[in-house]
Design an enzyme around this catalytic site. Structure first.
Site, PDB file in Angstrom:
ATOM      1  N   SER A   1       4.701   2.703   7.663  1.00 44.87           N
ATOM      2  CA  SER A   1       4.336   1.549   6.845  1.00 44.87           C
ATOM      3  C   SER A   1       5.542   0.988   6.116  1.00 44.87           C
ATOM      4  O   SER A   1       6.259   1.714   5.433  1.00 44.87           O
ATOM      5  CB  SER A   1       3.295   1.953   5.793  1.00 44.87           C
ATOM      6  OG  SER A   1       2.053   2.191   6.379  1.00 44.87           O
TER       7      SER A   1
ATOM      8  N   ASP B   1      -0.035  -7.539   1.622  1.00 46.13           N
ATOM      9  CA  ASP B   1       0.411  -6.142   1.672  1.00 46.13           C
ATOM     10  C   ASP B   1       1.926  -6.022   1.755  1.00 46.13           C
ATOM     11  O   ASP B   1       2.455  -5.184   2.479  1.00 46.13           O
ATOM     12  CB  ASP B   1      -0.243  -5.401   2.839  1.00 46.13           C
ATOM     13  CG  ASP B   1      -0.113  -3.881   2.685  1.00 46.13           C
ATOM     14  OD1 ASP B   1       0.142  -3.420   1.554  1.00 46.13           O
ATOM     15  OD2 ASP B   1      -0.255  -3.164   3.691  1.00 46.13           O
TER      16      ASP B   1
ATOM     17  N   HIS C   1       0.814  -1.217   0.000  1.00 47.82           N
ATOM     18  CA  HIS C   1       0.000   0.000   0.000  1.00 47.82           C
ATOM     19  C   HIS C   1       0.848   1.268   0.000  1.00 47.82           C
ATOM     20  O   HIS C   1       0.326   2.364  -0.201  1.00 47.82           O
ATOM     21  CB  HIS C   1      -1.018   0.001   1.151  1.00 47.82           C
ATOM     22  CG  HIS C   1      -0.471   0.341   2.499  1.00 47.82           C
ATOM     23  ND1 HIS C   1      -0.124  -0.612   3.428  1.00 47.82           N
ATOM     24  CD2 HIS C   1      -0.237   1.531   3.099  1.00 47.82           C
ATOM     25  CE1 HIS C   1       0.294  -0.024   4.530  1.00 47.82           C
ATOM     26  NE2 HIS C   1       0.236   1.293   4.355  1.00 47.82           N
TER      27      HIS C   1
END
Length: 347
Positions: free
Chosen positions: A202, A128, A98
């Site tokens: 992230s 992911d 992402h």
């Protein structure tokens, strides 16, 4: 972030004995030696996205998206930022899908401040995870995978990343729980961490005290969008297998039936098919809307996530044997599993 708001009320009564050091308890006097060892392999990742591209689904860490800043022949573009870590001297970097999945341009910032363009080597939406590559013209420092199966609730961890696009930062905490499911996808099996993790973290790593990566920081659950000490990391034992496949092949071929699914309202075992794609494997096998899948290859299917996981885990082209309930009639049906399209939303 999720629309739901979470309020946690805690009451803590600590007996004096709990505050006394216990035999064998080794609290780090400083994380500085560990930080010095792993910092050179941590990178910041800046991406340029075409406006209107798919945004990360909650509860993924929000990317630091600015308002459209520039216009090109293709239209307005947005800026976003995330984190990553180098796993080979040749410049292969692990991050989240992402973070880079919709990037038109990727720039990696090394620990020494050097900025280099990167290209995507491979990505997997269901876990992911993604791999990008930079060419630095020299061997780069890198970190190694650890064994997440050896990590226990209460073990110390060190999390690293690029929060709010401020640059490499470190936070410390413990593993709060293992095997967490947060409704993020069929492969939910996160390590829950209490180290502060914020937007921009992230794709960053969490380390054990030996400097080995035991998780890839991926998600937070928060009512505010910032850290409340509930972060989630993909365990290294899952991530390293996916990353190895992405490096070798660029993608993970996932099984697909071409159906929309829902749990039964009664909470009973089985998964209802709420929609069938006309040209998908399920339609070719004779499945119909309203059918309830009870089992795959004699293994019970208790909910929609279990069905997605079971189908996505088998190679396309496999023949799966289903047990179906159609208006009270129980029968068997075989289906040739197709290859999952790039976009999520059906199974």
């Amino acid at each position: 972030m999720p629309a739901r708001r979470r309020a946690i009320i805690t009451a803590l009564v600590v007996a004096p004995a709990i505050l006394r050091p216990q035999r064998g308890f080794a609290m780090p006097s400083s994380f500085a030696p560990l930080v010095r060892r792993v910092a050179p392999a941590i990178v910041g990742i800046s991406v340029t996205q075409v406006a209107g591209a798919r945004k990360p689904s909650p509860p993924h860490l929000p990317r630091r998206n600015a308002q459209p800043q520039e216009f090109t022949g293709g239209g307005a573009v947005n800026k976003a930022a995330g984190s990553g870590f180098i796993v080979t001297a040749s410049g292969i970097i692990v991050t989240n899908n992402h973070v880079v999945g919709d990037a038109a341009r990727i720039i990696v910032t090394l620990d020494d401040g050097q900025r280099l363009p990167a290209r995507i080597i491979g990505a997997d939406q269901l876990t992911d995870l993604a791999v990008v590559k930079i060419d630095a013209g020299r061997n780069l420092p890198f970190v190694r995978w650890g064994n997440s199966a050896h990590m226990a609730v209460g073990d110390w961890i060190l999390a690293a990343g690029n929060p709010f696009d401020l640059g490499t930062s470190f936070t410390a905490g413990i593993i709060s729980a293992r095997g967490r499911e947060i409704g993020d996808g069929p492969f939910d099996h996160f390590l829950q961490l209490d180290a502060p993790i914020n937007p921009g973290n992230s794709g960053g790593p969490s380390f054990d005290m030996n400097g080995h990566v035991i998780g890839v920081n991926t998600a937070i659950v928060s009512p505010s969008g910032g850290s409340v000490g509930i972060g989630f990391a993909v365990p290294s034992n899952m991530a390293r297998r996916i990353i190895a496949a992405l490096i070798a092949h660029g993608s993970i071929p996932r099984g697909w039936l071409g159906v929309s699914v829902a749990d039964l309202p009664s909470g009973a075992a089985g998964v209802e098919l709420t929609g069938i794609e006309s040209d998908g494997p399920a339609a070719r096998a004779g499945l119909e809307p309203g059918d309830v899948i009870l089992a795959i290859n004699r293994l019970p299917v208790n909910d929609a996530s279990a069905l997605i996981r079971a189908v996505a885990s088998v190679p396309p082209g496999s023949i799966e044997h289903l047990r179906i309930n159609r208006n009270g009639r129980i029968f068997g049906l075989s289906v040739v599993v197709g290859r999952r399209p790039a976009e999520l939303g059906s199974d």
